[in-house]
Design a protein around this motif. Structure first.
Motif, mmCIF file in Angstrom:
data_model
loop_
_atom_site.group_PDB
_atom_site.id
_atom_site.type_symbol
_atom_site.label_atom_id
_atom_site.label_comp_id
_atom_site.label_asym_id
_atom_site.label_seq_id
_atom_site.Cartn_x
_atom_site.Cartn_y
_atom_site.Cartn_z
ATOM 1 N N GLU A 110 59.462 39.462 10.888
ATOM 2 C CA GLU A 110 58.369 38.748 10.208
ATOM 3 C C GLU A 110 58.844 37.644 9.279
ATOM 4 O OE1 GLU A 110 55.592 41.439 8.167
ATOM 5 O OE2 GLU A 110 57.029 43.006 8.389
ATOM 6 N N ILE A 111 60.137 37.603 8.946
ATOM 7 C CA ILE A 111 60.614 36.497 8.104
ATOM 8 C C ILE A 111 61.336 35.422 8.923
ATOM 9 C CG2 ILE A 111 60.680 37.828 5.957
ATOM 10 C CD1 ILE A 111 63.787 37.941 6.332
ATOM 11 N N ARG A 112 61.307 35.554 10.243
ATOM 12 C CA ARG A 112 61.893 34.515 11.103
ATOM 13 C C ARG A 112 61.191 33.185 10.801
ATOM 14 N NH1 ARG A 112 64.285 35.338 15.948
ATOM 15 N NH2 ARG A 112 63.199 37.331 16.122
ATOM 16 N N ASP A 113 61.993 32.129 10.692
ATOM 17 C CA ASP A 113 61.476 30.782 10.450
ATOM 18 C C ASP A 113 60.617 30.690 9.194
ATOM 19 O OD1 ASP A 113 62.873 29.881 12.670
ATOM 20 O OD2 ASP A 113 61.183 30.135 14.019
ATOM 21 N N HIS A 114 61.071 31.352 8.158
ATOM 22 C CA HIS A 114 60.500 31.258 6.811
ATOM 23 C C HIS A 114 61.656 30.923 5.870
ATOM 24 C CE1 HIS A 114 57.123 33.350 8.589
ATOM 25 N NE2 HIS A 114 56.450 33.309 7.445
ATOM 26 N N GLY A 115 61.369 30.190 4.824
ATOM 27 C CA GLY A 115 62.387 29.848 3.841
ATOM 28 C C GLY A 115 62.083 30.478 2.496
ATOM 29 N N ALA A 116 63.131 30.897 1.808
ATOM 30 C CA ALA A 116 63.021 31.434 0.454
ATOM 31 C C ALA A 116 63.878 30.560 -0.459
ATOM 32 C CB ALA A 116 63.488 32.884 0.412
ATOM 33 N N PHE A 117 63.488 30.485 -1.725
ATOM 34 C CA PHE A 117 64.136 29.590 -2.666
ATOM 35 C C PHE A 117 64.663 30.347 -3.872
ATOM 36 C CE2 PHE A 117 61.100 27.156 -0.264
ATOM 37 C CZ PHE A 117 61.685 25.911 -0.086
ATOM 38 N N TYR A 118 65.790 29.878 -4.406
ATOM 39 C CA TYR A 118 66.326 30.442 -5.640
ATOM 40 C C TYR A 118 65.486 29.926 -6.808
ATOM 41 C CZ TYR A 118 70.529 32.119 -3.289
ATOM 42 O OH TYR A 118 71.406 32.799 -2.478
ATOM 43 N N PRO A 119 64.880 30.832 -7.601
ATOM 44 C CA PRO A 119 63.994 30.401 -8.683
ATOM 45 C C PRO A 119 64.704 29.701 -9.838
ATOM 46 C CG PRO A 119 64.251 32.780 -8.701
ATOM 47 C CD PRO A 119 64.943 32.275 -7.461
ATOM 48 N N ASP A 120 66.033 29.794 -9.896
ATOM 49 C CA ASP A 120 66.744 29.081 -10.958
ATOM 50 C C ASP A 120 67.149 27.672 -10.533
ATOM 51 O OD1 ASP A 120 68.592 30.075 -9.104
ATOM 52 O OD2 ASP A 120 70.137 30.424 -10.620
ATOM 53 N N ARG A 121 66.805 27.291 -9.291
ATOM 54 C CA ARG A 121 67.182 25.964 -8.788
ATOM 55 C C ARG A 121 65.979 25.064 -8.512
ATOM 56 N NH1 ARG A 121 72.135 27.669 -4.695
ATOM 57 N NH2 ARG A 121 72.998 29.228 -6.105
ATOM 58 N N VAL A 122 64.821 25.687 -8.353
ATOM 59 C CA VAL A 122 63.564 24.970 -8.146
ATOM 60 C C VAL A 122 62.481 25.694 -8.938
ATOM 61 C CG1 VAL A 122 64.144 24.099 -5.829
ATOM 62 C CG2 VAL A 122 62.988 26.306 -6.070
ATOM 63 N N THR A 123 61.299 25.099 -9.015
ATOM 64 C CA THR A 123 60.172 25.744 -9.678
ATOM 65 C C THR A 123 59.289 26.375 -8.594
ATOM 66 O OG1 THR A 123 60.212 24.107 -11.436
ATOM 67 C CG2 THR A 123 58.179 25.372 -11.180
ATOM 68 N N ILE A 124 59.019 27.660 -8.729
ATOM 69 C CA ILE A 124 58.158 28.368 -7.785
ATOM 70 C C ILE A 124 56.914 28.797 -8.534
ATOM 71 C CG2 ILE A 124 57.938 30.341 -6.226
ATOM 72 C CD1 ILE A 124 61.055 30.336 -6.064
ATOM 73 N N GLU A 125 55.766 28.295 -8.078
ATOM 74 C CA GLU A 125 54.480 28.640 -8.705
ATOM 75 C C GLU A 125 53.696 29.491 -7.706
ATOM 76 O OE1 GLU A 125 52.963 24.722 -9.118
ATOM 77 O OE2 GLU A 125 54.322 24.195 -10.733
ATOM 78 N N ALA A 126 53.288 30.672 -8.148
ATOM 79 C CA ALA A 126 52.485 31.563 -7.303
ATOM 80 C C ALA A 126 51.154 31.788 -8.008
ATOM 81 C CB ALA A 126 53.213 32.874 -7.087
ATOM 82 N N ALA A 127 50.067 31.372 -7.339
ATOM 83 C CA ALA A 127 48.723 31.526 -7.892
ATOM 84 C C ALA A 127 47.959 32.500 -7.002
ATOM 85 C CB ALA A 127 48.007 30.183 -7.958
ATOM 86 N N PRO A 128 47.643 33.695 -7.519
ATOM 87 C CA PRO A 128 46.891 34.671 -6.705
ATOM 88 C C PRO A 128 45.525 34.118 -6.313
ATOM 89 C CG PRO A 128 47.744 35.688 -8.729
ATOM 90 C CD PRO A 128 47.979 34.215 -8.838
ATOM 91 N N ALA A 129 45.045 34.556 -5.156
ATOM 92 C CA ALA A 129 43.724 34.109 -4.674
ATOM 93 C C ALA A 129 42.626 34.799 -5.454
ATOM 94 C CB ALA A 129 43.583 34.411 -3.196
#
Length: 129
Positions: A110-129
């Motif tokens: 299920e994570i094939r062809d998905h990217g994850a990011f290091y949170p100390d190198r970029v800004t990751i904003e998650a807004a719940p629906a």
């Protein structure tokens, strides 16, 4: 019962290991400064204690014009071989800031062809629906 074609050796040697992948109900936006690198309502949240949870964003929702694939590769006995990309607008901080599994072991398909990011190198904003 179907045979697993590409089983993870980690799960075979440690069947008690638990990694969960769940749809994130909301929007995930990844930025480098003011530049949006990814924006998705289809991200997945991977939990693998004791590690920090990670958002996995579908490749289709990532702006690959802002990324450069690198030669770094790492191996996880549970997920497989990870490829890495640098987030170009982030400069040196963005080096190898995104990883993804292009050919994961079957258990982590299920994570094939998905990217994850290091949170100390970029800004990751998650807004719940």
């Amino acid at each position: 019962m179907d045979q697993i074609a590409n089983p993870a050796p980690g799960f075979q040697s440690n069947p008690g290991k638990v990694i969960t992948v769940e749809p994130y109900r909301g929007t995930v936006v990844v930025r480098a400064g003011d530049t949006v690198i990814a924006s998705s309502t289809r991200a997945k949240l991977l939990s693998e204690p004791p590690y920090r949870q990670a958002f996995y964003v579908p490749f289709e929702d990532i702006d690959f014009t802002q990324l450069g694939k690198t030669t770094l590769s790492t191996h996880c006995p549970y997920k497989g071989d990870a490829s890495y990309w640098s987030v170009l607008p982030a400069g040196e901080t963005g080096k190898d800031a995104m990883w993804g599994y292009e050919q994961p072991f079957d258990e982590m398909a299920e994570i094939r062809d998905h990217g994850a990011f290091y949170p100390d190198r970029v800004t990751i904003e998650a807004a719940p629906a």
